[in-house]
Design an enzyme around this catalytic site. Structure first.
Site, mmCIF file in Angstrom:
data_model
loop_
_atom_site.group_PDB
_atom_site.id
_atom_site.type_symbol
_atom_site.label_atom_id
_atom_site.label_comp_id
_atom_site.label_asym_id
_atom_site.label_seq_id
_atom_site.Cartn_x
_atom_site.Cartn_y
_atom_site.Cartn_z
ATOM 1 N N SER A 129 -3.609 0.309 5.413
ATOM 2 C CA SER A 129 -4.443 0.329 5.219
ATOM 3 C C SER A 129 -5.635 1.226 5.675
ATOM 4 C CB SER A 129 -4.905 -0.930 5.942
ATOM 5 O OG SER A 129 -6.637 -1.748 5.430
ATOM 6 N N ASP A 149 -2.686 -4.953 -5.038
ATOM 7 C CA ASP A 149 -3.431 -4.362 -3.683
ATOM 8 C C ASP A 149 -5.202 -4.214 -3.734
ATOM 9 O OD1 ASP A 149 -4.043 -4.243 -0.899
ATOM 10 O OD2 ASP A 149 -2.446 -2.924 -0.504
#
Length: 255
Positions: free
Chosen positions: A184, A240
């Protein structure tokens, strides 16, 4: 679906963040429709990797390193629940208190590699940093490019704490490789760290695996990065939201 991809699907459950993402996606769809005729896609910019490039064992190992970065305790002595790579020796934990950033550096005797692992977004302040979607010029040589300001600031905050330990470990372990990873926000910092070591520290980055990587910079940065680190692997889950941010329509972000 490979379990590594499923592991990358975790995103924040904070309602404020979900609302912000919903608004961002809605606005993006409107703007994208207006700009679609002139917009280059990620596929236009980045070279497509062949399946043979991806190493499942390496990816699994570095995924575990990413998971360890989220442990609230036990990273330094490698005793946290996610610290499953036997024999790994952490020498440095880099932190920044305002944005609650964290990365660690250590030596893996099994792989004979120095590892730098960046933690991802563990709280709302990190997400605010993630969505600071303005761009800044970089200091990378021969790169007339811009990257997302929040990612760049995050990496700059930790960089000074990481460079010397990496040099020291590589000096202590002659022939060792440098492996960099992150998830991330940590994936974005891993990309910038790889770019820095490869082009400004005269250190070859042998392995760079990211998980759930957001778009880091503009088309020029994407092209420059893939030219300088052609072996970098980005593992993502199709559903995602993070790899779709910042959107391409906003200042021309690309993978």
């Amino acid at each position: 679906l490979h379990p590594l991809l499923a592991a990358c699907a975790v995103i924040t459950c904070d309602p404020t963040m979900r609302l912000a993402v919903a608004v961002l996606v809605f606005v993006g769809s409107v703007v994208a429709a207006a700009r679609a005729a002139n917009l280059r896609t990620d596929r236009d910019v980045a070279p497509q990797l062949t399946p043979a490039t991806y190493d499942v064992a390496m990816s699994t190992r570095l995924m575990h390193m990413c998971a360890a970065a989220y442990c609230p305790t036990g990273i330094g002595n490698w005793t946290c629940n996610a610290c499953v790579e036997a024999g790994f020796n952490v020498t440095t934990i880099a932190t920044e208190s305002t944005w609650e950033l964290l990365a660690y550096v250590g030596y893996d005797p099994t792989a004979d590699a120095v590892v730098v692992a960046f933690r991802g977004s563990s709280n709302l302040p990190n997400w605010i940093l993630d969505l600071w979607a303005t761009q800044t010029h970089t200091k990378y040589p021969h790169c007339n490019c811009e990257v997302e300001s929040g990612f760049y600031k995050a990496h700059e905050e930790l960089k000074a704490q990481i460079i010397a330990p990496v040099h020291n470990l590589l000096a202590q372990h002659a022939g060792a490789e440098l492996h960099i990873t992150g998830h991330s926000l940590g994936a974005a910092m891993a990309v910038l760290s790889g770019a820095h070591f490869q082009t400004q520290e005269n250190i070859d980055v042998h392995q760079l695996y990211t998980f759930g990587l957001p778009r880091v910079g503009d088309a020029n940065f994407s092209k420059w990065f893939h030219e300088n680190l052609p072996g970098a692997i980005h593992v993502t889950h199709y559903h995602d939201i993070v790899p779709h941010l910042p959107p391409q329509w906003l200042f021309g972000y690309h993978h």
